[in-house]
Design an enzyme around this catalytic site. Structure first.
Site: not given
Ligand SMILES: NC(=O)c1ccc[n+]([C@@H]2O[C@H](COP(=O)([O-])OP(=O)(O)OC[C@H]3O[C@@H](n4cnc5c(N)ncnc54)[C@H](O)[C@@H]3O)[C@@H](O)[C@H]2O)c1
Ligand SMILES: [Zn+2]
Length: 372
Positions: A127, A149, A191, A233, A243, A247, A251, A254, A258, A270
């Protein structure tokens, strides 16, 4: 918001709605401090690290843990394909087998994938156990690590499973960005551009003036970005944690973003899709008579320097319109856009922050962006 400087470290406190606030510690080369500081923050808590193979390969796990942590779950393969309920199950199984109790603290070292998966596992394990977010990509440092999130994808859609679970602390170590792949690095910076555009014209001006340093991954530039991103942020999510209104400005870009991201079959990253969406949102605002051509020109110039695509290629207009209509943020089948009144200032649209745009304007904008 409190800030204090000690060396190159900036602390930003994010008020988290009714819950306690959490600190974002920003600096370069911070990883080694995390074990000791976590022990001070949560005395007696047992750390469980979630990371992935690329972070291990880049040396970041070793920089953080030394030989200090025994319990590490490495997500394999790294990236979105592992953002599944099965991975969460794997993490939870590993914690149970090692008899982790409610005194667990999950340390999420990685990009948005690791942060979302580990944060979600922490949200539901017994939990809810505390989670420290240690974002290592431009996306995660600017966006996903702050705001609470968490979640994973289902077979049908992104983030189908999810929970709000604020971290107990966030460490933004800019030095980790040096090992990130160039395309991921640049796309994630979109972003940051978005943050400047929706909230902080001065910050946008900083990016215009310092793009060379940003692309060279200089410490000074990265620390400034991290500080502004977390402040912006943090302020938005503190005012509207779930949201309901403000918030939504996050977007920005987006709506079209998206749709083209998903229709590209995720060939577009993205941030790349959001860059196209930002140009689209600028043109929509101009067509409605509320946005200025100068804002569009400045946005395009910064995004061009980032080297991200600004035009839709190989995607037809109809599926884009259809995807936008089915988006969870559309109302009554009509796409809604966050729009700018000026650089750094969104249209509050009566407090809803999202404007319904006539179909002919959306249609013309997509044609102009290159949709077939
Ligand atoms: N929770 C939220 O509010 C929120 C907001 C935006 C995005 N997201 C989510 O985030 C995800 C995308 O995140 P991302 O773009 O960071 O991608 P990711 O976490 O998949 O990382 C991209 C690649 O980079 C590699 N990597 C990460 N850090 C590294 C570093 N310092 N050096 C070398 N390689 C590294 C990872 O292993 C991966 O292969 C999506 O699933 C998206 O939905 C969530
Ligand atoms: Zn985004």
């Amino acid at each position: 918001m409190e800030r204090n400087m000690e060396g190159t470290t900036v602390n930003v406190t994010v008020p988290a709605g009714a819950q306690a606030s959490y600190e974002v510690r920003i600096g370069s080369g911070l990883l080694g401090r995390i074990p000791g500081e976590t022990a001070e923050l949560l005395p007696g808590a047992r750390p469980f690290v979630v990371t992935d193979a690329n972070l291990e390969k880049a040396g970041h796990l070793a920089a953080m843990a030394g030989d200090g942590f025994e319990d590490v779950y490495s997500i394999d393969p790294p990236g979105e394909s592992s953002k599944t309920i099965e991975t969460v199950e794997g993490i939870i199984d590993a914690m149970e087998q090692k008899r982790f109790g409610r005194d667990t603290v999950v340390l999420a070292l990685g990009g948005g994938t690791v942060g979302d998966v580990a944060g979600f596992a922490a949200a539901i394990y017994k939990r809810g156990v505390p989670c420290v977010q240690i974002p290592t990509t431009t996306v995660a440092q600017a966006d996903s690590a702050i705001g609470g999130k968490t979640g994973v994808d289902s077979k049908l859609s992104k983030n189908a499973y999810g929970a709000f679970h604020n971290p107990v602390r966030v460490y933004v170590d800019c030095a980790t960005l040096r090992t990130l792949d160039d395309r991921d690095y640049r796309a994630g910076l979109v972003e940051s551009v978005k943050h400047g555009m929706i909230m902080d014209a001065e910050y946008f001006g900083y990016m215009e003036a310092h793009m060379d340093g940003i692309l060279a991954r200089d410490d000074a530039a990265l620390l400034h970005l991290a500080e502004r991103n977390c402040a912006i942020k943090g302020r938005v999510v503190a005012e509207d944690p779930k949201e309901k209104g403000l918030r939504r400005i996050l977007n920005y870009g987006h709506t079209i973003g998206h749709a083209v991201e998903s229709l590209s079959g995720y060939a577009l990253l993205h941030g790349e899709a959001v860059a196209i969406g930002i140009v689209g949102a600028c043109r929509v605002a101009e067509a409605l008579g509320s946005g200025a051509a100068e804002v569009t020109a400045r946005a395009k110039a910064v995004l061009e320097k980032l080297g991200v695509p600004l035009r839709i290629e190989g995607i037809a207009k109809e599926p884009i319109l259809d995807t936008m209509r089915r988006d969870k943020k559309s109302v009554g089948g009509r796409a809604r856009f966050v729009l700018l009144k000026n650089m750094g200032e969104t249209d509050p649209a009566g407090g809803g922050y999202a404007v319904e745009v006539p179909a002919d304007i959306v249609d013309a904008t997509l044609s102009e962006l290159g949709a077939g």
